[in-house]
Design an enzyme around this catalytic site. Structure first.
Site, PDB file in Angstrom:
ATOM      1  NE  ARG A 190      36.459  33.306  29.262  1.00 45.56           N
ATOM      2  CZ  ARG A 190      35.302  33.750  28.774  1.00 45.56           C
ATOM      3  NH1 ARG A 190      34.489  32.917  28.156  1.00 45.56           N
ATOM      4  NH2 ARG A 190      34.964  35.006  28.915  1.00 45.56           N
ATOM      5  CG  HIS A 215      43.535  36.441  26.259  1.00 46.49           C
ATOM      6  ND1 HIS A 215      43.472  35.258  26.952  1.00 46.49           N
ATOM      7  CD2 HIS A 215      42.505  37.188  26.721  1.00 46.49           C
ATOM      8  CE1 HIS A 215      42.463  35.285  27.802  1.00 46.49           C
ATOM      9  NE2 HIS A 215      41.850  36.455  27.673  1.00 46.49           N
ATOM     10  CE1 TYR A 230      44.538  60.297  26.157  1.00 44.70           C
ATOM     11  CE2 TYR A 230      42.713  59.092  27.139  1.00 44.70           C
ATOM     12  CZ  TYR A 230      43.189  60.026  26.231  1.00 44.70           C
ATOM     13  OH  TYR A 230      42.318  60.670  25.403  1.00 44.70           O
TER      14      TYR A 230
END
Length: 958
Positions: free
Chosen positions: A133, A179, A223
């Site tokens: 990570r 993931h 968006y």
């Protein structure tokens, strides 16, 4: 901590409460990994404390599954001692126990210690965070989440030439396939790879609101749209399908994902990285693409290249927000050891708003990396409001699409350099980037310097090129093998057709072709799959040409695989190709300075100041307009109250940044910056010099010299009370320890009284208490070391002592020669320059220098002032440095009496008289004692600082 059994009458909690609470806290940290169920037993305290204990299991070689069993307490001390502290004995649900595998059916006993289990489990968790990570891989410079995002976009076909797709589509692809974490974590990582102020070379092209340098959040993923950058495809995703890297199963083993991306340049250094893991962190600065490729090429050509040689090609980081990198010490340390501190300043400019009022503005054009512009502007406004930052009248953020522009308007009279240095000191306009270059190498986190990082990437790139070459070689060999079979079939076309027509099945046809023409199975299948239109002679020629091309390709690949030099050459060529196509100029400037450290002098205006020192060693700093200009013969204004039996000793002018040299009566010199003298009002008593300097008992400061620059051609002329003089180079006093150094060697009973700064072209004017004057060139005084006595300056009569000394500068030398020439023709000439005499009783006069002839040292001298029996000389000055429109002197003199009264008058008001005249009254001293000291004020500086509202705000120069 070790868990052990107890006596039935004593509960575990009562016997060892601290150990139990510590164990419970430790177990609680890992409750989500492994469950250990406690079956009700006779240990009532343990049962009441926790019915279910959870702790993290270690990632060790798998053990046999152990079903939950109850702990049995020991009865005898011998048994407890045999098991050892910290052991846990388990028994199955039937109540059986044993020694591991023997003795009873189904007995499974596991002996373990709690602290070991917790340690191993925690280390496993920490390594999982480090590798999976938080830390990037050295080879492709990516963390797993970034690698998975780029690979998912590559699989979706979001190339740089394809239309944009919604970021929500990409995030869903990454979450569903690679993931299994939160969508915000994936989207934040995607957004950062598209921000040109976060990455030096963005990897994703964003369309929509992707945040700003003001820390504005990006729009929601539904968006915004994205696609890959062309650089990403060329640098990270090229050759991905050619077996260049290993593919590993994804989290649910449903498909494969690359463990690395086949990077062509060191992306870890190109875009940098930052991350915080368990007990470890990384912070790597970004660099310029062209410089990085040049450094990589230098290492390829010279594997033994030193760090200094690599710095010739890549001198330092290149931040996406630009700025100025101060100094290279931190860069050198970071590149050498992996840890270092780089100081970054914002790029600013000074604009003049009003030429008449000289109002200026500071324009911030670039800010340090990872600095929030909106927070910076808000911080500056808070400092101005709290009056911590002075001199600012307005702040505006005029940034737009064309670039950054923050305007800081300054008040009238504010020094932009001082305000800017305060901004550097108090705000994030100057910040530091702490390099901590940690990356994953060979499955382990490692701290590396620049050369280690480049070498690790080269090793990885060599393996990628080698695997790609082997893949292409196998593909070419396989295709060449098939083409050879097709050519054989075309050469024997009739026999092949007959063989196929006679066969009853596809398998039989394949077998017959293999047997008759000695073909392999693949070659026979290729012949069977060939279409009729390709049986022409033209198609045969194409297969022949293809075979030749394949053989040439095979030969080239085999040659490449056999030569490490060619592999490195190919790596360099591919890197240079990316550089030529995607290179951008450096944004961050490099300045070879003192690493951006701000001293007190950087934030203090270099203003002129008045220094007043008393006989008892009290000093104070005042503004130059403290004393108004007055007429000749007035009483004057008090310099402030003095201590009992104290009197003014010296009164001079300097600038705040000057280094003040303090010469004591014992021949020792001390040094201190002028701004360290506390500023106070005219009426204050001042600060004892003992608080500023390390003076010895009974030592008095007799002369003060402000020095702006320790020039090599400048000297200090020292004159003692008994008339000894010497000249010492100013360089000897550039570095003075806090306890002082010897300036002159004195004989018993003598004191160092006067020190002046001069050059060899200057003249020295000395006068005694009885008014005798000697003029001698400075060049006639031999330059000596500090620890010497000097030579005799004047031949003094009984009862006479040296009273004063001044310097005739080289600038007046030509004028002096002209006046001497005129004097030879006209003995009555009264033109300047003049010697200004001030007596102790407050009288004074000007005598033309032409009335005195130059003479060597150790002479009686000429009469310069004819005193009465009770009067003596207080000071002598050379005047005539500047003239007004009427041809008269523009200078001013400051007189200080023993009681501290100060009078400041114009030199032009003092009449020009002969050497034997008594002079005119300058200052009335009926109740003020005698003249203690006098100082000259430069007219040029007085004019430059004049203000229409304050006529007497003159600059002063001793």
């Amino acid at each position: 901590m070790k868990l052990h059994t107890l006596n039935p009458q004593t509960s575990f909690v009562q016997s060892n409460p601290m150990a139990f609470s510590t164990g419970i806290r430790l177990l609680r940290c890992y409750h989500h990994h492994f469950t250990f169920t406690a079956i009700p037993s006779r240990v009532s305290g343990l049962r009441k404390a926790s019915s279910e204990l959870r702790f993290l299991s270690s990632v060790t070689p798998p053990r046999k599954q152990v079903r939950p069993v109850s702990a049995r307490r020991k009865v005898t001390e011998e048994e407890v001692g045999d098991e050892g502290n910290g052991s846990v004995i388990l028994r199955d649900r039937d109540g059986n126990e044993g020694g591991g595998g023997g003795g009873g059916g189904g007995e499974r006993i596991v002996h373990t210690e709690l602290h070991k289990e917790a340690t191993e489990a925690y280390m496993s968790y920490a390594m999982s965070v480090l590798l999976g990570r938080a830390l990037p891989d050295v080879r492709d410079g990516l963390k797993p989440v970034h690698r998975r995002i780029l690979y998912a976009m590559h699989e979706l076909g979001l190339s740089s030439k394809k239309p944009y797709k919604k970021c929500a589509r990409v995030v869903g692809e990454v979450l569903g396939k690679f993931h299994p974490h939160g969508d915000n974590a994936v989207y934040d990582s995607l957004v950062r790879m598209a921000q040109d102020f976060s990455l030096r070379s963005p990897l994703i092209r964003g369309h929509g609101n992707f945040g700003s340098i003001d820390a504005d959040p990006p729009a929601a993923m539904r968006y915004t749209e994205c696609r890959l950058e062309a650089l990403t495809e060329a640098m990270l995703l090229a050759d991905l399908e050619q077996n260049t890297v290993d593919f590993v199963p994804n989290f649910d083993n449903s498909q494969k994902e690359p463990s690395l991306l086949p990077a062509r340049i060191p992306n870890l250094l190109l875009n940098g990285a930052s991350g915080i893991a368990v007990g470890m962190a990384t912070n790597i600065p970004p660099h310029n693409l062209g410089e990085l490729v040049d450094a990589l090429s230098a290492l390829i050509h010279n594997p033994e290249a030193t760090l200094q040689e690599l710095l010739e090609y890549m001198p330092g980081p290149d931040f996406p927000t630009g700025g100025i990198i101060m100094g290279n010490i931190g860069i050198l340390e970071a590149y050498r050891t992996g840890r270092g501190r780089v100081v970054i300043r914002g790029k600013t400019d000074i604009e003049l708003l009003d030429a008449k009022t000289k109002r200026a503005a500071i324009i911030i054009q670039e800010i340090p990396y990872q600095t929030n512009k909106a927070s910076l502007v808000e911080k500056i406004a808070d400092l101005v409001e709290n009056k911590t930052l002075e001199g600012v009248s307005d702040i505006r953020d005029e940034s737009d699409r064309s670039g950054m522009r923050v305007v800081i308007e300054l008040k009238r009279g504010s020094d932009p350099a001082i305000v800017l240095n305060n901004l550097y000191r108090l705000t994030a306009l100057q910040s530091s980037f702490s390099c901590n270059m940690v990356g994953i190498l060979n499955g382990q986190p490692k701290l590396m310097g620049l050369k280690e990082l480049l070498q690790a990437f080269l090793d990885f790139r060599c393996s990628v090129v080698e695997r790609r070459a082997k893949y292409k070689l196998s593909q070419a060999q396989e295709r060449s093998h098939i083409v050879e079979g097709i050519i054989i079939g075309l050469d024997n076309l009739d026999e092949v057709i007959n063989t196929i027509r006679k066969a009853s099945s596809h398998a039989l046809a394949t077998a017959n072709l293999r047997k008759e023409f000695e073909l392999t199975e693949k070659q026979a299948e290729a012949i069977l799959d060939i279409s009729l239109r390709r049986l022409t002679a033209l198609e045969r020629n194409k297969f022949v040409d293809e075979g030749k091309s394949l053989r040439a390709q095979i030969s080239k690949l085999e040659e490449l695989l056999s030569s490490k030099k060619q592999i490195l050459q190919l790596i360099e060529e591919e890197a240079l190709e990316i550089k030529d196509k995607y290179f951008t100029p450096r944004r961050s400037q490099l300045e070879d300075t003192d690493s951006g450290n701000l001293e007190d002098i950087d934030v203090i205006p270099n203003e002129e100041m008045l220094l007043a020192i008393s006989e008892k060693g009290y000093v104070k700093r005042m503004k130059p307009d403290t004393f108004n200009l007055q007429n000749r013969g007035t009483i004057g204004k008090s310099v402030g109250k003095l201590r009992v039996n104290d009197a003014m000793s010296d009164f001079l002018v300097c600038r705040a940044h000057d280094k003040v040299l303090y010469f004591s009566d014992k021949g020792t010199v001390y040094s201190s910056p002028a701004y360290k003298i506390p500023e106070c009002s005219r009426t204050a008593a001042g600060t004892p010099l003992i608080q500023i300097l390390s003076l010895s008992d009974g030592e008095r400061i007799t002369s003060i010299i402000p020095v702006s620059e320790f020039a090599g051609d400048q000297y200090l002329v020292m004159l003692t009370v008994n008339g000894y003089i010497k000249k010492v180079s100013l360089n000897y006093f550039a570095s003075i320890r806090s306890t002082g150094i010897i300036a002159i060697q004195l004989v018993p009973g003598d004191e160092l009284k006067w020190v002046k700064c001069c050059s060899n072209n200057d003249f020295v004017a000395m006068a005694s208490l009885n008014g005798m004057v000697i003029l001698t060139p400075c060049a006639n005084i031999r330059a000596l070391g500090r620890n010497t006595r000097g030579s005799v300056a004047m031949r003094l009569k009984d009862g006479d002592k040296v009273a004063s000394m001044d310097i005739i500068p080289d600038a007046l030398q030509k004028e002096l020669d002209m006046t001497l020439a005129v004097h030879q023709r006209n003995r009555r000439s009264m033109n300047g320059p003049w010697l200004l005499f001030v007596s102790e009783s407050g009288y004074g006069k000007r005598v033309p220098v032409s009335r005195f002839r130059a003479s060597p040292l150790n002479r009686v001298g000429l009469i310069g002032y004819k005193f009465s029996s009770e009067d003596r000389l207080a000071a002598v000055f050379v005047v005539g440095f500047s003239f007004g429109e009427d041809g008269e002197s523009d200078e001013q003199v400051v007189l200080v009496s023993q009681s501290g009264t100060v009078n400041r008058i114009k030199v032009r008001d003092i009449s020009i008289q002969s050497r034997y005249a008594r002079g005119v009254i300058l200052m009335r001293l009926e109740h003020a004692g005698k003249i203690q000291s006098a100082s000259m004020i430069s007219a040029a500086d007085a004019d430059s600082d004049s203000d229409p509202e304050v006529e007497d705000a003159a600059a002063v120069e001793a």
